[in-house]
Design an enzyme around this catalytic site. Structure first.
Site, PDB file in Angstrom:
ATOM      1  CB  SER A   1    -105.278  19.452 -23.159  1.00 55.19           C
ATOM      2  OG  SER A   1    -104.468  18.067 -22.665  1.00 55.19           O
TER       3      SER A   1
ATOM      4  N   GLY B   1    -108.161  17.926 -14.056  1.00 59.81           N
ATOM      5  CA  GLY B   1    -106.651  18.156 -14.240  1.00 59.81           C
ATOM      6  C   GLY B   1    -106.224  19.006 -15.462  1.00 59.81           C
ATOM      7  CB  CYS B   2    -103.324  20.641 -16.492  1.00 59.92           C
ATOM      8  SG  CYS B   2    -102.087  19.468 -15.844  1.00 59.92           S
ATOM      9  CE1 TYR B   3     -99.611  16.692 -19.797  1.00 62.40           C
ATOM     10  CE2 TYR B   3     -99.610  15.789 -18.052  1.00 62.40           C
ATOM     11  CZ  TYR B   3     -98.779  16.103 -19.131  1.00 62.40           C
ATOM     12  OH  TYR B   3     -97.539  16.245 -18.885  1.00 62.40           O
TER      13      TYR B   3
END
Lengths: 347, 347, 347, 347
Positions: C160, C155-157
């Site tokens: 990061s 996922g994007c989170y």
């Protein structure tokens, strides 16, 4: 194929930065020199945060602008992303050294030094070059650009206005005195200037007309429209600042002379731009939208004929920093070199 | 002074919410009833996060719209913030109960049911009321509003177009067929609708024309311009969506008939609006800006006469939800009650 | 080199569209099939306004998802840009047909079906595949991705969060129970859904925490952190929605175990990521910024050690639709094919 | 009731302008004097476009700051919206003239001149006044503000941090060393400075941490937290800049000492703030949102206790220019005069 050696003057402004970003990825360009008085001595990667450490630019340093040293480096093309009035200072010696110049400033767009003075409020600094420059709008001057030594790239507003209007004027399809142009521009159009009017808080949730009624871009717009019409054209032009970073929407109203229809406009534009890489014809049902052109060298073009008023409405969208500046300049470079016109410009 | 009991129909849309917010602080209004089919049974403070717990609204609940119960509550005024076509369903029984109606929809703005049908694509639902309604633009119809039972508040674009143009047309200062209007609107103008075109990602960093060439608001704009001119007026109108929440900028171009000057416009507007609370005359050097009117009931008005073309350029800014909707409706309420026209509207 | 034939399932969402845009320009990919239930039968160029008429995509049509027909077309890779729960419906038959799957949904990220159920609130639809999938974070699982048949892109989170934390946990440099993560995400992270909470007017000039304290992405974040630490890790995670279209900023706080310094972090990250194409180490003086990564597949990483508290602060920026979704998926495709990892991803 | 005569020093910055806007409508204030070195001699209505011509401010002119002339005018209160270091230059003579000072700068917030020097990098200009000032957070120091001659209004971040934390620290409910604060701020927090980093194009579509790890506001935050705890408190503070004009979101993580529950926090906050006009308790299900507090003097406060980690999460939202600056200063003015605390502040 042999790469062309290229310099960018004024590489730290918004148009300059866009040139750097795109030329760094151009397969036939060797980016040799970035000048910036403000950043001379600094590494490009310290100024532009987007430069990755594997980029060919990582070790490139900004330098003071210095024409003789460029010549020694074998530079063949210089892009000038400098303020008007400053660009011509460098264009003269660069041309004298045999370096071709692609100027993004306003200095060589207008052929008549009196018109330049009227709109820019000072004497033209190098009137002798005005007749030698070619107006860098490929969709209108491709053949002349091919052999040019000095290309004067159009402004951002002029690109968005001329592409829709030139074919219509050449075909004498509208009443010349009836042209009314409204444009909306993102804030990068004003450049990277420490000016309180351009602060986030002043531009966010704000929209405002400005530059009425004699915006400087009228000088080149009217020159080119007059050329296309074969007689002097004076237009109305109302620019507005809107809260986005990049992009221009232009909406043009004009009274048709003959029986114009959406279909006749379709045919006209298909003939004029049907084989153009960077003009996207949207027809008479869709609308241009800044978000669809941002980051591209495309101009979107749509039109309507109003059944109630008979008037023609022409609409365009461009990214002011790409098709309105750096992208168009690279398109000119490609043409001057006889390369594929889309090199380094994506799709 | 005795407070007026007030109901708001359709209180959960953007205009409805703005009415709630402002009427809750109006010193002479008792806000008795909020209707919303979607939220019936919920407390207003659960729907509108800005309602503090000490607000008079804290315990108010949304109800289903029900006209007879309003009458029992002693409601004297009903604001309709409903979609066009729906507003008239309620206006008829409300008026029958003796409740005065201030309608923010388009249902009673246009006097001619054929014009309504042309622009709104369906038969007018209550044509018998059309001649009884008063167009709620105080700067044009203050006297009629005073005694009205049914006020049809102008749309947001029409407010921004009519205030600049009405005095000019009454004074016969422009050629009627030459009027070209460009407007930029924030996204709240489209209402609180779950429509993918209105998503943040679709509107942010986007700008686009839409609704060309026959936006519905032309119906009321042309009706009012024709009334002012004393003859039929057809205009060109190009609306655009820009990425901000609230506000409209309108820029109007027109050919003057006599020798118009910035000074003659100044005198005209000073006479027309010099004593108006909510019209701010900016003259021929300043520009209207959305950020200066957002949250206020003010309309900013500026003008130019272009020395190159002779054309007049009129510019205005309003908050589409205040002077373009809820604020103007409250201004009408104040007039209908003989109160200070600025009550509840700040300055 | 021979091109790989590729299909995209769910091509009309934001991640799907980003895949289309980038794969269309990938030199070794032939984009053969776009599925979309909503747009089946429509031309891609009618749905995506950015597709120019000379693009290879101009004549491609959306189709209903249909696995057997893909096999007949010789498709070798399928990207799934579908909602969680739906992706696994297609992954099973695709794998059965011998088509490799690169899944952008959450369906195959979490190895433990109980954890999946806890966070996603339903039984895992294909638990048998969980152990066969490879977590598609190249900076952690490059070797495994190379031979994978089913890649579950992070996922994007999580991207990061994991890139900054994994090396630190592997080196046992922080106290595991002390990890506190704050993230800010642009609105495209919520997908292209007709939801009033995602309207421009609701997100503009707004910022808000959400999904506290058990955002679904915790499932994969904690799984991967636990793997790196060699023992179970539970973290605190606070996501926020901020008013921009794309991008994530993550700021992580943690208590160091040994004497950590900015210098020791520098060495750690240099070892871990010094040869990574898409990780940009900013060091202990600069800050990540969303605007520097938007449109790129890069993750920016910076760090501090606070002399007052001794705490480590790790900061990252990514474009949620590129390094956080489509770009990372293409990076995996390149790895699976043994290609240059940056193909189709710019720099 | 008799109106109080008031002056605003530094009236042209964002906080100063907000003071002007609100004090102009305050029913018990006579705004007599606006100072601005930049605009001295100009009419306020030429600088602030929102001043309508019927406003009481229309004819007010900016003046050079001049303390003796204020005294002659009978000014009783001076608001200082000046940079830190400059405010104290005026505070000293104003107090000497018997004029009460409400300072919005950082000059008198910190009691210990050594702490001031550590964070502000210069000697305190008027250390003798430090012990005489009252920290202007009404929810904590209402009684002291009532009799104060010099009020030091809290910074914007400190307001958003202290309101959630003070009751928790007074009740000794958290482990002091565990406090981690993340804040997001709109761009007006940086003031109206012609700085390229604050340009629209640099802040739009951008988000970034900054000021790590020792932001100046830590000085007053830790002072007040230490006072509440009865022992020294050191916290972690991570501010971020996000692309909106106004507003702060703060999210705080901390380890509870005893068995804390959402219910015990509810009781604590209800006791502490249940009768406060400007604190809105959202409880443990809702989230604060900047858009719900912008333009108001309210602080929204929500909380969670994470069942997985046991940690407390406290969240707040304020408008940095209202509850974080001008609004809070006016709240103090109301308290100093024994007026209704909400006068001039809406609800």
């Amino acid at each position: 194929m042999k790469k062309a050696k290229v310099a960018i003057f004024g590489a730290s402004g918004y148009s300059g930065e866009e040139l750097v970003k795109r030329l760094a990825q151009h397969p036939l360009v060797e980016l040799c020199c970035l000048t910036s008085r403000q950043y001379a001595g600094k590494k490009a990667s310290d100024v532009f945060a987007w430069i990755g450490r594997r980029s060919s630019l990582t070790d490139l340093e900004f330098t003071e602008p210095d024409v003789p040293s460029l010549s020694a480096l074998g530079i063949e093309f210089a892009f000038l992303a400098l303020p008007h009035g400053v660009a011509s200072e460098f264009a003269v010696p660069l041309l004298a050294e045999g370096i071709k110049v692609i100027d993004l400033s306003a200095d060589f767009r207008v052929k008549d030094p009196q018109v330049y003075k009227y709109f820019y409020k000072h004497e033209h600094p190098a009137p002798g070059l005005l007749q030698k420059s070619v107006y860098g709008l490929p969709e209108a001057y491709r053949d002349q650009i091919r052999g040019a030594k000095l290309v004067a790239c159009p402004g951002c507003y002029p690109t968005s206005v001329l592409v829709p209007l030139l074919p219509v004027l050449r075909a004498k399809m509208i009443r010349l005195s009836s042209i009314i142009v409204n444009s909306l521009s993102g804030v990068s159009g004003a450049g990277r200037k420490a000016d309180t009017d351009l602060l986030f808080v002043e531009c966010n949730e704000s929209a405002r007309p400005y530059g009425l009624p004699s915006h400087r871009h009228l000088s080149e717009i009217e020159q080119e429209l007059s050329n296309a019409a074969g007689e002097p054209v004076i237009i109305q032009f109302a620019p507005h600042l809107i809260p986005l970073s990049r992009g221009i929407i232009t909406t043009i109203h004009a009274d048709p002379v003959p029986e114009m229809t959406a279909q006749s406009l379709e045919e006209l534009y298909e003939t004029a731009y049907g084989s153009e890489w960077f003009i996207r014809l949207l027809g008479s049902n869709r609308y241009p939208d800044i978000k669809n052109v941002v980051g591209t060298n495309r101009l979107e073009l749509a039109w309507r004929v109003d059944p109630r008023t008979g008037r023609a409405i022409l609409m365009s969208a461009v990214d002011n920093l790409v098709k309105g500046a750096a992208g168009q300049a690279i398109q000119c470079l490609n043409i001057m070199n006889g390369w594929d016109e889309a090199l380094g410009l994506g799709i």
